[in-house]
Scaffold this active site. Structure first.
Site, PDB file in Angstrom:
ATOM      1  NE  ARG A 237       8.467  -2.591  -0.539  1.00 19.54           N
ATOM      2  CZ  ARG A 237       8.712  -3.064  -1.871  1.00 19.54           C
ATOM      3  NH1 ARG A 237       8.290  -2.471  -2.960  1.00 19.54           N
ATOM      4  NH2 ARG A 237       9.401  -4.261  -2.289  1.00 19.54           N
ATOM      5  CD  GLU A 266       1.421  -2.217  -1.899  1.00 20.41           C
ATOM      6  OE1 GLU A 266       1.627  -3.486  -2.246  1.00 20.41           O
ATOM      7  OE2 GLU A 266       2.049  -1.455  -2.186  1.00 20.41           O
ATOM      8  CG  HIS A 284       3.558  -3.053  -5.615  1.00 22.86           C
ATOM      9  ND1 HIS A 284       3.787  -3.068  -4.171  1.00 22.86           N
ATOM     10  CD2 HIS A 284       4.634  -2.785  -6.273  1.00 22.86           C
ATOM     11  CE1 HIS A 284       5.023  -3.275  -4.231  1.00 22.86           C
ATOM     12  NE2 HIS A 284       5.779  -2.992  -5.260  1.00 22.86           N
TER      13      HIS A 284
HETATM   14  C1  GLV Z   1       9.000  -4.308  -6.148  1.00 25.68           C
HETATM   15  O1  GLV Z   1       8.258  -3.698  -5.620  1.00 25.68           O
HETATM   16  C2  GLV Z   1      10.205  -4.910  -5.446  1.00 25.68           C
HETATM   17  O2  GLV Z   1      10.549  -4.581  -4.394  1.00 25.68           O
HETATM   18  O3  GLV Z   1      11.049  -5.335  -6.188  1.00 25.68           O
END
Ligand code: GLV
Length: 325
Positions: A237, A266, A284
């Site tokens: 993250r 983001e 992402h």
């Molecule tokens: C993707 O980033 C998730 O958390 O599934």
């Protein structure tokens, strides 16, 4: 039969599985990401909200839907949902773990290679007509074989990253709350503290979950204490890392290059990072394979179907809610 509202189209069999059970499905079909206010307005009091990690599911959303009994997140991370508020309202939250492990480790490794071997730079160089012949030092990068990788967060994805690293002949350090004897045995990995990992790793890959405890864990001091010439990768993250400090560290610190799939704020990306040639970026897309994204849909549907039948769903996040039913 329940009413289900999905905030996005989902690939694969997910919607068919839900309809086959006789549930009534309403889907927001455009690619626009619904804001909290839009969800409050558009989802007409469903029993189940099927949402993605781009949707912020706050207590206001919950309070606007008196019939809501379940929030099925189409993601493994659930930091987009106020889980405490859901628990307080007896709303079950589920997620989709497992289905994305290999896909995300693949992308983390791809970014590691891209940053180490300067692939985005080489791509731009060719397209811009700058390739006039082979040169001994043209776009020289950093070799993986024999180097040390530090894996920050050795859960499922971190372990899958470790297996890839071992295949490339790397030595492995890991930081994790608990020891992982299986990784130590299978990969010869050694557990370290974060500070030691940063000081000793030629490559660092971040795979921690995004929680209040891990937010900002990779701070300025840690980044600037990295081993000289280190390559840094984050597919966990964005908010685990001080992004401005990372930008400065890439310009004027020990980190030579980075591969980033996630960002602190983001979908915005730090303006200084965007200017840097030594960063490989992805929007992402860690888990974005057709296989993984379809499988997530099946896992999300399986959670919904079993909960609505009165069974224990495979992936509850706040299982306290199940006990109190
Ligand atoms: C993707 O980033 C998730 O958390 O599934």
């Amino acid at each position: 039969m329940a009413d289900i509202y999905a905030t996005q189209r989902i690939p694969g069999r997910c919607f068919d599985m839900l309809s086959d059970e006789g549930h009534k499905l309403e889907v927001h079909t455009s690619d626009e990401i619904l804001s909290t206010v839009q969800i409050i307005k558009e989802a007409r009091d469903p029993h189940v909200l099927l949402c993605t990690l781009s949707n912020q599911i706050t207590s206001e959303v919950m309070d606007s839907k008196p019939s809501l009994i379940m929030i099925a997140n189409y993601a493994v991370g659930y930091n987009n949902i106020d889980v405490d508020s859901a628990t307080a309202r007896n709303i079950l939250v589920t997620n989709t773990p497992g289905a994305l492990t290999e896909a995300t480790a693949d992308l983390a490794f791809a970014l590691l290679l891209a940053a180490a071997r300067r692939i985005p730079e080489g791509d731009r160089f060719c397209r811009e007509g700058n390739f006039h012949g082979w040169l001994p030092e043209l776009l020289s990068g950093k070799e993986l074989h024999g180097a040390t990788i530090g894996i920050v967060g050795a859960g499922r994805i971190g372990a899958a990253m470790g297996r890839r690293a071992k295949g490339f002949g790397m030595k492995i350090l890991y930081y994790n709350r608990s020891r992982k004897p299986i990784l130590e045995k299978e990969l010869g990995a050694n557990r370290t503290e974060l500070k030691e990992l940063f000081a000793e790793s030629d490559f660092i890959s971040v795979h921690l979950p995004g929680t209040p405890e891990t937010t900002g864990i990779i701070d300025r001091d840690l980044l600037f204490s990295a081993k000289e010439d280190c390559v840094f990768v984050n597919t966990g993250r964005g908010f685990l890392v001080d992004e401005q400090a990372l930008a400065e560290c890439l310009i004027d610190g020990p980190i030579r290059a980075a591969g980033l799939d996630v960002f602190e704020d983001e979908p915005d990306i730090n303006a200084d990072i965007l200017k840097l040639d030594n960063v490989a970026l992805a929007p992402h897309t860690g888990s974005a394979t057709e296989t993984a994204r379809s499988k997530w849909g099946e896992v999300a549907a399986a959670n919904i179907i079993s909960f609505l039948k009165g069974d224990t769903p495979p992936n509850p996040v706040n299982s306290e809610v199940l006990q109190s039913l």
